[in-house]
Scaffold this motif. Structure first.
Motif, PDB file in Angstrom:
ATOM      1  N   HIS A  96     -18.825 -21.397 -44.420  1.00 40.14           N
ATOM      2  CA  HIS A  96     -19.091 -21.679 -43.138  1.00 40.14           C
ATOM      3  C   HIS A  96     -19.552 -20.715 -42.414  1.00 40.14           C
ATOM      4  O   HIS A  96     -18.729 -19.779 -41.987  1.00 40.14           O
ATOM      5  CB  HIS A  96     -18.606 -22.616 -42.488  1.00 40.14           C
ATOM      6  N   ALA A  97     -20.357 -20.115 -42.549  1.00 39.69           N
ATOM      7  CA  ALA A  97     -21.441 -18.746 -41.517  1.00 39.69           C
ATOM      8  C   ALA A  97     -20.842 -18.535 -40.679  1.00 39.69           C
ATOM      9  O   ALA A  97     -22.191 -19.591 -39.657  1.00 39.69           O
ATOM     10  CB  ALA A  97     -22.180 -16.882 -42.561  1.00 39.69           C
ATOM     11  N   VAL A  98     -20.614 -17.900 -39.519  1.00 35.37           N
ATOM     12  CA  VAL A  98     -20.657 -17.794 -37.607  1.00 35.37           C
ATOM     13  C   VAL A  98     -21.174 -16.264 -38.489  1.00 35.37           C
ATOM     14  O   VAL A  98     -20.716 -15.104 -38.075  1.00 35.37           O
ATOM     15  CB  VAL A  98     -18.813 -17.796 -37.429  1.00 35.37           C
ATOM     16  N   TYR A  99     -21.997 -16.266 -37.238  1.00 36.12           N
ATOM     17  CA  TYR A  99     -23.280 -14.950 -37.462  1.00 36.12           C
ATOM     18  C   TYR A  99     -22.950 -14.133 -36.010  1.00 36.12           C
ATOM     19  O   TYR A  99     -23.235 -14.432 -34.939  1.00 36.12           O
ATOM     20  CB  TYR A  99     -24.489 -14.815 -37.750  1.00 36.12           C
ATOM     21  N   SER A 100     -22.410 -13.333 -36.700  1.00 35.11           N
ATOM     22  CA  SER A 100     -22.576 -12.327 -35.334  1.00 35.11           C
ATOM     23  C   SER A 100     -23.833 -11.818 -33.992  1.00 35.11           C
ATOM     24  O   SER A 100     -23.218 -12.293 -32.688  1.00 35.11           O
ATOM     25  CB  SER A 100     -21.921 -10.509 -35.364  1.00 35.11           C
ATOM     26  N   HIS A 101     -24.849 -12.277 -34.140  1.00 38.25           N
ATOM     27  CA  HIS A 101     -25.917 -11.928 -33.693  1.00 38.25           C
ATOM     28  C   HIS A 101     -25.886 -13.027 -32.407  1.00 38.25           C
ATOM     29  O   HIS A 101     -26.768 -13.040 -31.746  1.00 38.25           O
ATOM     30  CB  HIS A 101     -27.483 -12.217 -34.604  1.00 38.25           C
ATOM     31  N   GLU A 102     -25.833 -13.828 -33.127  1.00 34.31           N
ATOM     32  CA  GLU A 102     -25.771 -15.913 -32.506  1.00 34.31           C
ATOM     33  C   GLU A 102     -24.583 -15.885 -30.795  1.00 34.31           C
ATOM     34  O   GLU A 102     -24.874 -16.947 -30.334  1.00 34.31           O
ATOM     35  CB  GLU A 102     -25.987 -16.500 -33.060  1.00 34.31           C
ATOM     36  N   LEU A 103     -23.789 -14.475 -30.869  1.00 29.19           N
ATOM     37  CA  LEU A 103     -22.924 -14.639 -30.147  1.00 29.19           C
ATOM     38  C   LEU A 103     -23.256 -13.963 -28.535  1.00 29.19           C
ATOM     39  O   LEU A 103     -24.592 -13.164 -28.620  1.00 29.19           O
ATOM     40  CB  LEU A 103     -21.562 -13.982 -30.476  1.00 29.19           C
ATOM     41  N   SER A 104     -22.795 -15.026 -27.841  1.00 32.43           N
ATOM     42  CA  SER A 104     -23.396 -13.720 -26.363  1.00 32.43           C
ATOM     43  C   SER A 104     -23.100 -12.856 -26.158  1.00 32.43           C
ATOM     44  O   SER A 104     -22.266 -11.801 -26.244  1.00 32.43           O
ATOM     45  CB  SER A 104     -23.019 -14.839 -25.051  1.00 32.43           C
ATOM     46  N   VAL A 105     -24.276 -11.522 -26.148  1.00 25.59           N
ATOM     47  CA  VAL A 105     -24.256 -10.485 -26.151  1.00 25.59           C
ATOM     48  C   VAL A 105     -22.757 -10.072 -25.157  1.00 25.59           C
ATOM     49  O   VAL A 105     -22.857  -8.678 -25.144  1.00 25.59           O
ATOM     50  CB  VAL A 105     -25.645 -10.038 -26.070  1.00 25.59           C
ATOM     51  N   PRO A 106     -23.570 -10.543 -23.320  1.00 26.28           N
ATOM     52  CA  PRO A 106     -22.274 -10.658 -22.698  1.00 26.28           C
ATOM     53  C   PRO A 106     -21.157 -10.626 -22.646  1.00 26.28           C
ATOM     54  O   PRO A 106     -19.911  -9.295 -22.966  1.00 26.28           O
ATOM     55  CB  PRO A 106     -23.248 -10.788 -21.013  1.00 26.28           C
ATOM     56  N   GLU A 107     -20.897 -11.515 -23.914  1.00 24.59           N
ATOM     57  CA  GLU A 107     -19.588 -11.757 -23.908  1.00 24.59           C
ATOM     58  C   GLU A 107     -18.916 -10.824 -24.680  1.00 24.59           C
ATOM     59  O   GLU A 107     -17.270 -10.157 -25.289  1.00 24.59           O
ATOM     60  CB  GLU A 107     -19.049 -12.956 -24.471  1.00 24.59           C
ATOM     61  N   GLY A 145     -17.459  -5.487 -30.840  1.00 25.00           N
ATOM     62  CA  GLY A 145     -16.584  -6.799 -29.807  1.00 25.00           C
ATOM     63  C   GLY A 145     -16.953  -7.984 -30.812  1.00 25.00           C
ATOM     64  O   GLY A 145     -16.514  -8.520 -30.293  1.00 25.00           O
ATOM     65  N   ALA A 146     -18.353  -7.730 -31.202  1.00 21.04           N
ATOM     66  CA  ALA A 146     -18.544  -9.559 -32.318  1.00 21.04           C
ATOM     67  C   ALA A 146     -17.259  -9.224 -33.126  1.00 21.04           C
ATOM     68  O   ALA A 146     -16.662 -10.560 -33.276  1.00 21.04           O
ATOM     69  CB  ALA A 146     -19.833  -9.044 -33.171  1.00 21.04           C
ATOM     70  N   THR A 147     -16.843  -8.432 -34.202  1.00 20.52           N
ATOM     71  CA  THR A 147     -15.667  -8.541 -34.754  1.00 20.52           C
ATOM     72  C   THR A 147     -14.707  -8.531 -34.428  1.00 20.52           C
ATOM     73  O   THR A 147     -13.675  -9.393 -34.074  1.00 20.52           O
ATOM     74  CB  THR A 147     -15.580  -7.154 -35.567  1.00 20.52           C
ATOM     75  N   SER A 148     -14.133  -8.461 -32.837  1.00 20.97           N
ATOM     76  CA  SER A 148     -12.743  -8.703 -32.225  1.00 20.97           C
ATOM     77  C   SER A 148     -12.909 -10.512 -31.751  1.00 20.97           C
ATOM     78  O   SER A 148     -11.889 -10.283 -31.603  1.00 20.97           O
ATOM     79  CB  SER A 148     -12.954  -7.765 -31.480  1.00 20.97           C
ATOM     80  N   LEU A 149     -14.262  -9.965 -31.291  1.00 18.79           N
ATOM     81  CA  LEU A 149     -13.190 -11.885 -30.319  1.00 18.79           C
ATOM     82  C   LEU A 149     -13.807 -12.720 -32.079  1.00 18.79           C
ATOM     83  O   LEU A 149     -12.756 -13.970 -31.355  1.00 18.79           O
ATOM     84  CB  LEU A 149     -15.303 -11.821 -30.534  1.00 18.79           C
ATOM     85  N   LEU A 150     -14.904 -12.678 -33.068  1.00 20.64           N
ATOM     86  CA  LEU A 150     -14.713 -13.549 -33.778  1.00 20.64           C
ATOM     87  C   LEU A 150     -13.058 -13.578 -34.903  1.00 20.64           C
ATOM     88  O   LEU A 150     -12.716 -14.263 -35.583  1.00 20.64           O
ATOM     89  CB  LEU A 150     -15.501 -13.914 -35.097  1.00 20.64           C
ATOM     90  N   GLY A 151     -12.662 -12.092 -34.916  1.00 20.01           N
ATOM     91  CA  GLY A 151     -11.222 -11.831 -35.477  1.00 20.01           C
ATOM     92  C   GLY A 151      -9.642 -12.819 -34.934  1.00 20.01           C
ATOM     93  O   GLY A 151      -9.281 -12.410 -35.714  1.00 20.01           O
ATOM     94  N   GLY A 152     -10.315 -13.076 -33.825  1.00 13.91           N
ATOM     95  CA  GLY A 152      -9.383 -13.848 -33.247  1.00 13.91           C
ATOM     96  C   GLY A 152      -8.899 -15.246 -32.777  1.00 13.91           C
ATOM     97  O   GLY A 152      -8.292 -15.849 -32.989  1.00 13.91           O
ATOM     98  N   LYS A 153     -10.100 -15.669 -33.795  1.00 12.95           N
ATOM     99  CA  LYS A 153     -10.135 -17.348 -34.128  1.00 12.95           C
ATOM    100  C   LYS A 153      -9.783 -17.700 -35.582  1.00 12.95           C
ATOM    101  O   LYS A 153      -9.997 -17.265 -36.710  1.00 12.95           O
ATOM    102  CB  LYS A 153     -11.839 -17.530 -33.897  1.00 12.95           C
TER     103      LYS A 153
END
Length: 296
Positions: free
Chosen positions: A185-196, A219-227
């Motif tokens: 199950h892939a979660v793609y960084s470009h689908e995240l909220s850019v401001p977040e 930012g995307a790596t840090s955001l998803l890495g904490g999940k």
């Protein structure tokens, strides 16, 4: 005035420039070829360059006759001259291109650039001012629903890469298909909220802040890495793009979860057999350690 509009599928502010040009009374012109044929055209002209550059060039070459062409400004990583100065470099490499202008893709620099381009297109300050007011609602990031972090019977992997790459369906589909075939199950960084994503990038120490693309990737790596649902990372960069590959390698080296580095090139010939072994690592909870070939 006929203005070629090359709004990338990866645009952060989709629709802004098309609406603005119409308000100015200009005729926005789109490429006459679909993305598959535009990519093939770009590959013929610049066979040794990254696939993102080839697609952008193919779209330009596929434009009917225009007076001016607007290109979205990519969020470049450190050392990435193509993304930072795409119009200038393309004009030097390929003769006969229309006048190319790079336009910003972030709200904080949008209005001043739009006003300058508006005067070039309409040459009427009042009309430019009215057009800017009309399109103001499109000048902020749209709300992005957070992607689902889990899917029944599948292990989750975050896919991190430049928006100019992952945001283009023509370039991403082979990897998307391969991830699905590997039952990830892939979660793609470009689908995240850019401001977040950019707010998360503020955690970088001031001395380590770098180019816009580096901040988005971090930012995307840090955001998803904490999940907790995200069990590992697939870092993706275009083939023959040394700057993007170096940025991906730096991020991969700093992670505690398993990582995999991939490059994307010709969509027609792409395959990713290493995803099967990577899924096993995630499923077993193993860390990314190289296997000793001399081990018994």
């Amino acid at each position: 005035m006929r203005v070629g509009l090359l709004e990338s599928r990866a645009a952060r502010l989709p629709g802004y420039w098309a609406a603005y040009l119409k308000e100015l009374g200009a005729q926005p012109v789109k490429p006459a070829l679909d993305d598959a044929r535009a990519l093939a055209l770009g590959r013929q002209s610049l066979p040794g360059e990254p696939v993102t550059v080839q697609l952008a060039l193919g779209r330009i070459l596929a434009l009917p006759k225009v007076d001016l062409a607007l290109l979205p400004q990519w969020a470049w990583v450190s050392g990435d001259s193509w993304s930072e100065a795409l119009p200038e470099l393309l004009s030097r490499r390929i003769s006969g291109l229309p006048t190319l202008l790079s336009v910003p893709d972030q709200p904080d620099t949008l209005e001043s650039a739009a006003a300058e381009i508006g005067m070039r297109v309409a040459q009427n300050a009042g009309q430019v001012r009215r057009a800017l007011e009309k399109v103001q609602p499109l000048a902020s990031d749209p709300r992005a629903a957070p992607p689902a972090l889990s899917r029944a019977s599948r292990v989750t992997a975050a896919v991190i890469g430049p928006r100019a790459l992952l945001g283009e369906p023509q370039l991403l589909w082979p990897l998307r298909t391969a991830l699905d075939a590997a039952e990830l199950h892939a979660v793609y960084s470009h689908e995240l909220s850019v401001p977040e994503v950019l707010r998360r990038a503020e955690r970088l120490p001031e001395g380590e802040r770098s180019a816009p693309g580096d901040l988005e990737l971090f930012g995307a790596t840090s955001l998803l890495g904490g999940k907790g649902a995200v069990r590992g990372f697939v870092f993706v960069a275009p083939a023959r793009d040394g700057a993007a590959q170096a940025a991906a390698a730096r991020l991969a080296a700093a992670q505690h979860k398993p990582t995999l580095l991939l490059t994307l090139d010709d969509p027609e010939g792409a395959s990713f057999p290493e995803l099967t072994a990577f899924r096993e690592r995630l499923t077993l909870g193993a860390h990314a350690r190289p296997t000793d070939p001399e081990a018994p």
